[in-house]
Scaffold this active site. Structure first.
Site, short mmCIF file in Angstrom:
data_model
loop_
_atom_site.label_atom_id
_atom_site.label_comp_id
_atom_site.label_asym_id
_atom_site.label_seq_id
_atom_site.Cartn_x
_atom_site.Cartn_y
_atom_site.Cartn_z
CG ASP A 90 -2.19 -0.63 1.09
OD1 ASP A 90 -2.45 -1.11 -0.02
OD2 ASP A 90 -2.97 -0.68 2.05
CE LYS A 91 0.98 8.36 -2.13
NZ LYS A 91 0.56 9.33 -3.15
#
Length: 645
Positions: free
Chosen positions: A278-279
Site C-alpha cells: 500500500d501507499k
C-alpha cells in the site's frame, strides 16, 4: 472538539440517474435481479447479514514515479480542504457498486475511522519461510572490498551533476575531467572508486594537463554500458544480490524503487521484490538489488525522506513476485463507537469464522469511471469506448490539469492539444494521448498498447474481480455459510465439484469460486448460471473468453470465498490527541523512541488489531467485517471530515 454520533451502519446516498449511466449497466442489473427473484430454494441463510443500505469512504491506485517535479505536481493537490475533497468524492464508488454487499458475522456493527493517519496502518511482509520482515538492524556487512566512506563525499555536487549528465548521455561531452586538488595517490584512488561505484558504466583514467593531475571519466562501451552492474569489480566470493529490508512511509513499492534507482543512478529493473505494498501505510518488506553494495544502500539513509534501509545481506538469488506467504497487519481504528461486548464479538468472529474474501476497493479505482468498466470495454473489443472512458470528462476528485486535458479532448478530439494541457505525461491519459498522436485515431489498439502492460491488464483483472465479487455475494445470499452440492473445491491445483454424497466432508472454508476465463469450470448450481447471465448482460460470452489480442485473453483462476486470518489479537486503547501515534513502529524502536503515554480514560477510544493474511487478500475487507461499514474512500473521507469538522 465536538464529536458527531455515527450509526453503526454507514450512510449511503440514493442512486441518481447519473450513477446508472448506460443502457447495458441497466440491462445487467435487470438480469441479475431477475435471477435473484428466481430464488425458490426456500433455504434460510445461515448467519448472513445483508449490508445496510446506508453508507460512507478509502483507496489508492498504484502509479509509477518518474521525475521529482512531476511528483511534486501530483502531490500538490492532495492536501486541500478536507470538506471540499469529501464533496468531490461524492462521485466515487461505494462497496455495493462493485458487488461487496454481504457479511458473515451476526454481531452489531459500529463505526470507526480507517487510515485517519497513514501510520495507523502498518504492513510487515511474511516471507516464504514464514519469517516476518522487520527493520531492526542498520549495520552493514563487513567487506574488505567495499570502498571507504570518503568515496561518498569526495566528489562535489557540481562534479556529480556533470558525471550524471555524462552517464545518461544528456550532453555532447564524451568525457568529464575532475581536477585532483590535493594530489596524492590515495586521493586519486578514492576519486577513481567514487566515479566507478556511483556512476556505473563510466571508466576512469589519470591524465596530466598543464602540470595538474586530472581524473578523466568516460564511457567504456557506449550506451549499452549505461547502468549495467560492473561484473569485473564485484568480488566472486560475494553473492550477486544485496537483500535488504525497506521501511517506507506513504509511498507505494514502485514509487519507492523508482526513487532508489534515481538516487543510485541505476535502472529500476535491477530491483526485485515479492509483492507490492500500500501507499497510504507504513510498510516493511524485503527487496533485492543486483550488484549494488550494502554500503551504497546504507548511505541513502542519510538523504532519503520516508525511507529507511537495513538488515543487509548478500545472496545469490533475486526475489520473485508471489514468493511471499502473506502479510502481517497492525491496524488502528480511531474514534470507535462500539461497546466492549460488540468489539469482543466482532473480533472473535473474525478469528473463528473470518471474512468474505472480496476484492477490495483498491481494485476498482477512485474516480467516477471505475477500472472494471474500461476492462469490460477491452473484452468487448470496443476500442472507441476504451478511449472515451479513459479520456472523457468525469465528475469528482481529479487534479486540475487532468480536468483541463479532458475538457480539451471533449472539445477538439485532438491528442496534441489535449497533451499540451498535461504537465505530467506519465499518467495513463498522457500515455494514451501520446499513442494516439503516434498511431492515429484509427489505430486505438496500438495507441492503447503504449500504456505499460501491467496497467493495461489491471483493467481486465478489475472486471474479473467485479464479476467475482457480485457472484460471491449471490452465492452467500443463495446458500449461506455451508458447502453445498455443486460448489467447487480445490484438489491440488484442480477444481472439482462437490457431489451430494461428499458434502459433509467440506465446510465453507474449502469452497472456491472462479474468476471468469477460458480455463476454469463453474459451480453446478444456480450460481453457475448467474455467471453466464452476468456476462451476457455485459455482451460477453462465458464460453469464449479468448481475445483476438492474446494479452487480453482471460484464462481465469480460483479464489477461496472465506478467509480466516491467523495470529489475530486486539486491544482497545483510550487517547485524547488524534495526532499522536498509538503504537511504536520498527523505526521508533531503532531510534529509541518510547511507547506513547496514553490516558486510562481519554476522550476517544481506538481499536488496535493485528492479524496475518495470505497474499492477494485485502485487509480492508477484514476490517469491514469487524465494523460492518463501507471501507470505500467515499465513506472514510466523509467520516474523517465529519469528525474533524
Amino acid at each position: 472538539m465536538e464529536t458527531v454520533e455515527m450509526n453503526s451502519v454507514s450512510l449511503k446516498r440514493p442512486r441518481s440517474e447519473d450513477d446508472v449511466a448506460n443502457a447495458d449497466e441497466i440491462k445487467r442489473q435487470k438480469i441479475l435481479e431477475k435471477s435473484k427473484a428466481g430464488n425458490d430454494s426456500g433455504q434460510s441463510i445461515e448467519n448472513v447479514t445483508e449490508q445496510p443500505t446506508d453508507t460512507k469512504s478509502e483507496i489508492i491506485p498504484n502509479e509509477d514515479s518518474e521525475e521529482q517535479e512531476e511528483e511534486e505536481l501530483e502531490d500538490s493537490d492532495e492536501d486541500g480542504d478536507p470538506e471540499s475533497f469529501a464533496d468531490m468524492m461524492k462521485h466515487g464508488l461505494t462497496e455495493s457498486d462493485v458487488g461487496i454487499t454481504k457479511f458473515v458475522s451476526s454481531h452489531k456493527g459500529f463505526s470507526g475511522i480507517l487510515k485517519e493517519r497513514y501510520s495507523d496502518f502498518v504492513v510487515h511482509e511474511i516471507g516464504k519461510d514464514g519469517r516476518v520482515s522487520h527493520l531492526d538492524d542498520f549495520s552493514v556487512p563487513v567487506d574488505d572490498e567495499d570502498p571507504s566512506e570518503e568515496t561518498f563525499t569526495v566528489l562535489s555536487d557540481e562534479d556529480k551533476q556533470r558525471l550524471e549528465e555524462l552517464q545518461l548521455f544528456k550532453n555532447k561531452e564524451t568525457s568529464v575531467a575532475i581536477e585532483v586538488i590535493e594530489d596524492t595517490k590515495e586521493k586519486r584512488t578514492i576519486i577513481h572508486q567514487a566515479v566507478k561505484s556511483l556512476f556505473p558504466g563510466l571508466e576512469t583514467k589519470t591524465e596530466d594537463r598543464d602540470g595538474k593531475k586530472y581524473i578523466i571519466a568516460y564511457h567504456a562501451a557506449g550506451k549499452k554500458a549505461l547502468a549495467n552492474p560492473r561484473k569485473h569489480s564485484w568480488p566472486k566470493s560475494r553473492g550477486s544480490y544485496c537483500h535488504f529490508v525497506l521501511y517506507k512511509e506513504n509511498k507505494d513499492t514502485m514509487d519507492a524503487i523508482n526513487v532508489l534507482s534515481k538516487f543510485l543512478r541505476v535502472k529500476p529493473n535491477i530491483f526485485s521484490y515479492m509483492g507490492t505494498k500500500d501507499k497510504r501505510a507504513i510498510t516493511v518488506q524485503e527487496i533485492a538489488v543486483l550488484r549494488i553494495t550494502a554500503q551504497r544502500l546504507a548511505h541513502l539513509n542519510k538523504c532519503l525522506m520516508n525511507f529507511k534501509l537495513g538488515n543487509f545481506s548478500y545472496k545469490n538469488h533475486p526475489l520473485k513476485l508471489g514468493e511471499l506467504q502473506g502479510n502481517h497487519f497492525t491496524v488502528v481504528l480511531r474514534n470507535i463507537t462500539g461497546t466492549d461486548d460488540q468489539i469482543e464479538q466482532a473480533m472473535h468472529s473474525l478469528r473463528e469464522i473470518g471474512f468474505i474474501n472480496y476484492y477490495g476497493m483498491q481494485r476498482f479505482g477512485t474516480t467516477a469511471v471505475p477500472t472494471y468498466q474500461i476492462g469490460r470495454a477491452i473484452l468487448q473489443n470496443n476500442w472507441n469506448e476504451v478511449m472515451d472512458l479513459i479520456l472523457k470528462p468525469r465528475p469528482g476528485a481529479e487534479k486540475g490539469y487532468l480536468v483541463k486535458c479532458r475538457e480539451e479532448w471533449a472539445k477538439t478530439k485532438d491528442p496534441a492539444a489535449a497533451l499540451k494541457k498535461l504537465p505530467v505525461k506519465r499518467c495513463v491519459e498522457g500515455q494514451l494521448l501520446r499513442g494516439l498522436l503516434k498511431y492515429g485515431m484509427k489505430n486505438i489498439i496500438s495507441a492503447f498498447g503504449i500504456i505499460p502492460r501491467n496497467n493495461r491488464l489491471m483493467y481486465i483483472h478489475s472486471y474479473q474481480s467485479y464479476v467475482w465479487n457480485n457472484m460471491v455475494s449471490k452465492r452467500i445470499e443463495e446458500y449461506g455459510l455451508r458447502a453445498v452440492p455443486g460448489d467447487l473445491i480445490l484438489k491440488g491445483a484442480t477444481a472439482v465439484h462437490i457431489e451430494e454424497e461428499d458434502v459433509d466432508k467440506y465446510t465453507i472454508h474449502d469452497v472456491v469460486m472462479p474468476l471468469p476465463g477460458f480455463d476454469v469450470i463453474y459451480p453446478k448450481h444456480k450460481i453457475g448460471e448467474a455467471y453466464k447471465e452476468m456476462l451476457v448482460a455485459d455482451n460477453l460470452d462465458i464460453n469464449n473468453m479468448r481475445h483476438k489480442i492474446r494479452d487480453y485473453s482471460l484464462s481465469g483462476a480460483y479464489r477461496k470465498i472465506i478467509i480466516r486470518p491467523q495470529n489475530v489479537s486486539w486491544e482497545v486503547v483510550a487517547y485524547d490527541d488524534p495526532k499522536i501515534p498509538l503504537f511504536t513502529t520498527d523505526l521508533d524502536k531503532l531510534e529509541g523512541k518510547p511507547l506513547p503515554v496514553l490516558p486510562t480514560d481519554g476522550k476517544f477510544r481506538a481499536l488496535k488489531m493485528e492479524f496475518s493474511l495470505p497474499p492477494s487478500t485485502y485487509a480492508t475487507m477484514a476490517i469491514r467485517e469487524v465494523l460492518k461499514m463501507d471501507t470505500s474512500i467515499k465513506n472514510q473521507t466523509q467520516l474523517n471530515t465529519t469528525w474533524l469538522r
